[in-house]
Scaffold this active site. Structure first.
Site, PDB file in Angstrom:
ATOM      1  N   ARG A  40       0.925  -1.139   0.104  1.00 38.32           N
ATOM      2  CA  ARG A  40       0.104  -0.039   0.012  1.00 38.32           C
ATOM      3  C   ARG A  40       0.781   1.245  -0.111  1.00 38.32           C
ATOM      4  O   ARG A  40       2.091   1.229   0.352  1.00 38.32           O
ATOM      5  CB  ARG A  40      -0.787  -0.138   1.161  1.00 38.32           C
ATOM      6  CG  ARG A  40      -1.957  -1.057   1.239  1.00 38.32           C
ATOM      7  CD  ARG A  40      -2.673  -1.003   2.576  1.00 38.32           C
ATOM      8  NE  ARG A  40      -3.775  -2.157   2.542  1.00 38.32           N
ATOM      9  CZ  ARG A  40      -3.247  -3.376   2.968  1.00 38.32           C
ATOM     10  NH1 ARG A  40      -2.188  -3.872   3.503  1.00 38.32           N
ATOM     11  NH2 ARG A  40      -4.419  -4.239   2.992  1.00 38.32           N
ATOM     12  N   LYS A  63      -1.921  -0.796   7.720  1.00 41.33           N
ATOM     13  CA  LYS A  63      -3.259  -0.943   7.982  1.00 41.33           C
ATOM     14  C   LYS A  63      -3.657  -2.121   8.585  1.00 41.33           C
ATOM     15  O   LYS A  63      -4.507  -2.135   9.748  1.00 41.33           O
ATOM     16  CB  LYS A  63      -3.735  -1.093   6.526  1.00 41.33           C
ATOM     17  CG  LYS A  63      -5.442  -1.523   6.697  1.00 41.33           C
ATOM     18  CD  LYS A  63      -6.049  -1.667   5.077  1.00 41.33           C
ATOM     19  CE  LYS A  63      -7.543  -1.773   4.999  1.00 41.33           C
ATOM     20  NZ  LYS A  63      -8.038  -1.871   3.805  1.00 41.33           N
ATOM     21  N   HIS A 128      -3.706   3.234  -5.233  1.00 43.37           N
ATOM     22  CA  HIS A 128      -4.000   1.841  -5.104  1.00 43.37           C
ATOM     23  C   HIS A 128      -3.794   1.195  -6.608  1.00 43.37           C
ATOM     24  O   HIS A 128      -3.750  -0.037  -6.560  1.00 43.37           O
ATOM     25  CB  HIS A 128      -5.342   1.865  -4.274  1.00 43.37           C
ATOM     26  CG  HIS A 128      -5.234   0.812  -3.456  1.00 43.37           C
ATOM     27  ND1 HIS A 128      -4.461   0.734  -2.131  1.00 43.37           N
ATOM     28  CD2 HIS A 128      -5.941  -0.394  -3.220  1.00 43.37           C
ATOM     29  CE1 HIS A 128      -4.816  -0.075  -1.444  1.00 43.37           C
ATOM     30  NE2 HIS A 128      -5.791  -1.015  -2.240  1.00 43.37           N
ATOM     31  N   ARG A 131      -0.911  -1.417  -6.030  1.00 47.43           N
ATOM     32  CA  ARG A 131      -1.105  -2.796  -5.506  1.00 47.43           C
ATOM     33  C   ARG A 131      -2.043  -3.446  -6.635  1.00 47.43           C
ATOM     34  O   ARG A 131      -1.717  -4.881  -6.467  1.00 47.43           O
ATOM     35  CB  ARG A 131      -1.838  -1.994  -4.200  1.00 47.43           C
ATOM     36  CG  ARG A 131      -2.037  -3.305  -3.240  1.00 47.43           C
ATOM     37  CD  ARG A 131      -2.378  -2.916  -2.091  1.00 47.43           C
ATOM     38  NE  ARG A 131      -2.952  -3.816  -1.136  1.00 47.43           N
ATOM     39  CZ  ARG A 131      -2.663  -4.698  -0.412  1.00 47.43           C
ATOM     40  NH1 ARG A 131      -1.413  -4.864  -0.385  1.00 47.43           N
ATOM     41  NH2 ARG A 131      -3.435  -5.631   0.422  1.00 47.43           N
ATOM     42  N   HIS A 154      -5.750 -10.744   1.783  1.00 46.30           N
ATOM     43  CA  HIS A 154      -7.132 -10.605   1.969  1.00 46.30           C
ATOM     44  C   HIS A 154      -7.841 -11.881   2.380  1.00 46.30           C
ATOM     45  O   HIS A 154      -7.039 -12.943   2.521  1.00 46.30           O
ATOM     46  CB  HIS A 154      -7.478 -10.644   0.346  1.00 46.30           C
ATOM     47  CG  HIS A 154      -7.359  -9.347  -0.595  1.00 46.30           C
ATOM     48  ND1 HIS A 154      -7.672  -9.176  -1.659  1.00 46.30           N
ATOM     49  CD2 HIS A 154      -7.100  -8.159   0.040  1.00 46.30           C
ATOM     50  CE1 HIS A 154      -7.346  -7.873  -2.115  1.00 46.30           C
ATOM     51  NE2 HIS A 154      -6.980  -7.268  -1.118  1.00 46.30           N
ATOM     52  N   TYR A 163     -11.011  -7.281  -6.543  1.00 45.21           N
ATOM     53  CA  TYR A 163      -9.894  -6.391  -6.232  1.00 45.21           C
ATOM     54  C   TYR A 163      -8.948  -6.132  -7.363  1.00 45.21           C
ATOM     55  O   TYR A 163      -8.705  -4.835  -7.882  1.00 45.21           O
ATOM     56  CB  TYR A 163      -9.296  -6.760  -4.910  1.00 45.21           C
ATOM     57  CG  TYR A 163      -8.272  -5.751  -4.435  1.00 45.21           C
ATOM     58  CD1 TYR A 163      -8.632  -4.717  -3.575  1.00 45.21           C
ATOM     59  CD2 TYR A 163      -6.868  -6.013  -4.752  1.00 45.21           C
ATOM     60  CE1 TYR A 163      -7.442  -3.582  -3.199  1.00 45.21           C
ATOM     61  CE2 TYR A 163      -6.082  -5.035  -4.426  1.00 45.21           C
ATOM     62  CZ  TYR A 163      -6.266  -3.861  -3.661  1.00 45.21           C
ATOM     63  OH  TYR A 163      -5.126  -2.999  -3.332  1.00 45.21           O
TER      64      TYR A 163
END
Length: 180
Positions: A40, A63, A128, A131, A154, A163
Site C-alpha cells: 500500500r 493497515k 492503489h 497494488r 485478503h 479487487y
C-alpha cells in the site's frame, strides 16, 4: 474513496516507467516498487533506504499491523541499487523536495499517478493502482488466486478476484461474446 483499476497492459506499464524516469527517478522508483511488491502507498512512503538494502523487505503493514516479508526480485533489486547509490541508510526512500528528511505525502504520490494517467489516457487510476497492478499481473503469471490472496492479505478469494479487476475482465469478455 474512488474505485481504481490495475494497469493491465504491459506496454502501458513500460511507457509509464519511461515517462516517470524522464521526469524524476524518485517518481519512477515509487511506481516500480509499488508494482513489484503490492505494498500500500502508506507503507511504501514510510520506507527508508535501510529497509530495501537486503534480499528481503521486512516490515509491519500500517493497515493490518501484520509483519510482512517480501523477497526483492532481481529487477527490483537492480533498480533499488541504482536509485539508492549515494543515499544514506536513514534517508527516506522517497524524500520530499521540501527539505529535511521527510517522505513525500500521499497526496503527492496521488498527483504523480494522476499525471501519468492523464498522459496515457487512463481513467480510474490512483495510488492503489500500484497494488492492484501487482495483484493483477501476479495472477496473470501464476493463475494462483490463493497465492495472490495471501500476498495481498485478503480474507477471501472472491474479494481478491474483484479487487484485481478479474471480475470486470470476465464480464467484459462475456459481453464481447454475447449477442442476440
Amino acid at each position: 474513496m474512488n474505485f481504481v483499476q490495475p494497469i493491465r497492459d504491459q506496454e502501458t506499464i513500460d511507457a509509464i516507467k519511461e515517462f516517470l524516469m524522464k521526469r524524476s527517478h524518485r517518481n519512477y522508483m515509487m511506481f516500480v516498487l509499488g508494482i513489484n511488491t503490492g505494498l500500500r502507498i502508506q507503507d511504501i512512503l514510510k520506507l527508508r533506504v535501510r529497509d530495501v538494502n537486503g534480499e528481503y523487505l521486512v516490515m509491519t503493514e500500517m493497515k493490518t499491523d501484520k509483519r510482512k516479508i517480501i523477497e526483492i526480485n532481481p529487477l527490483l533489486k537492480r533498480e533499488i541499487k541504482r536509485y539508492t547509490a549515494g543515499q544514506q541508510e536513514d534517508d527516506y526512500l522517497f524524500p520530499s523536495r521540501q527539505g529535511g528528511n521527510r517522505p513525500i505525502k500521499r497526496d503527492m504520490a496521488y498527483k504523480i499517478m494522476k499525471t501519468a494517467a492523464k498522459k496515457f489516457g487512463l481513467v480510474d487510476i490512483g495510488t492503489h493502482t500500484l497494488r492492484k497492478t501487482f495483484g493483477y499481473h501476479m495472477y496473470q503469471k501464476t493463475k494462483d488466486i490463493t497465492l495472490v490472496q495471501t500476498l495481498l492479505n485478503h480474507s477471501d478469494k472472491a474479494i481478491t478476484m474483484r479487487y484485481i479487476g478479474m471480475d470486470q475482465d470476465t464480464m467484459n469478455a462475456a459481453m464481447r461474446r454475447f449477442g442476440l
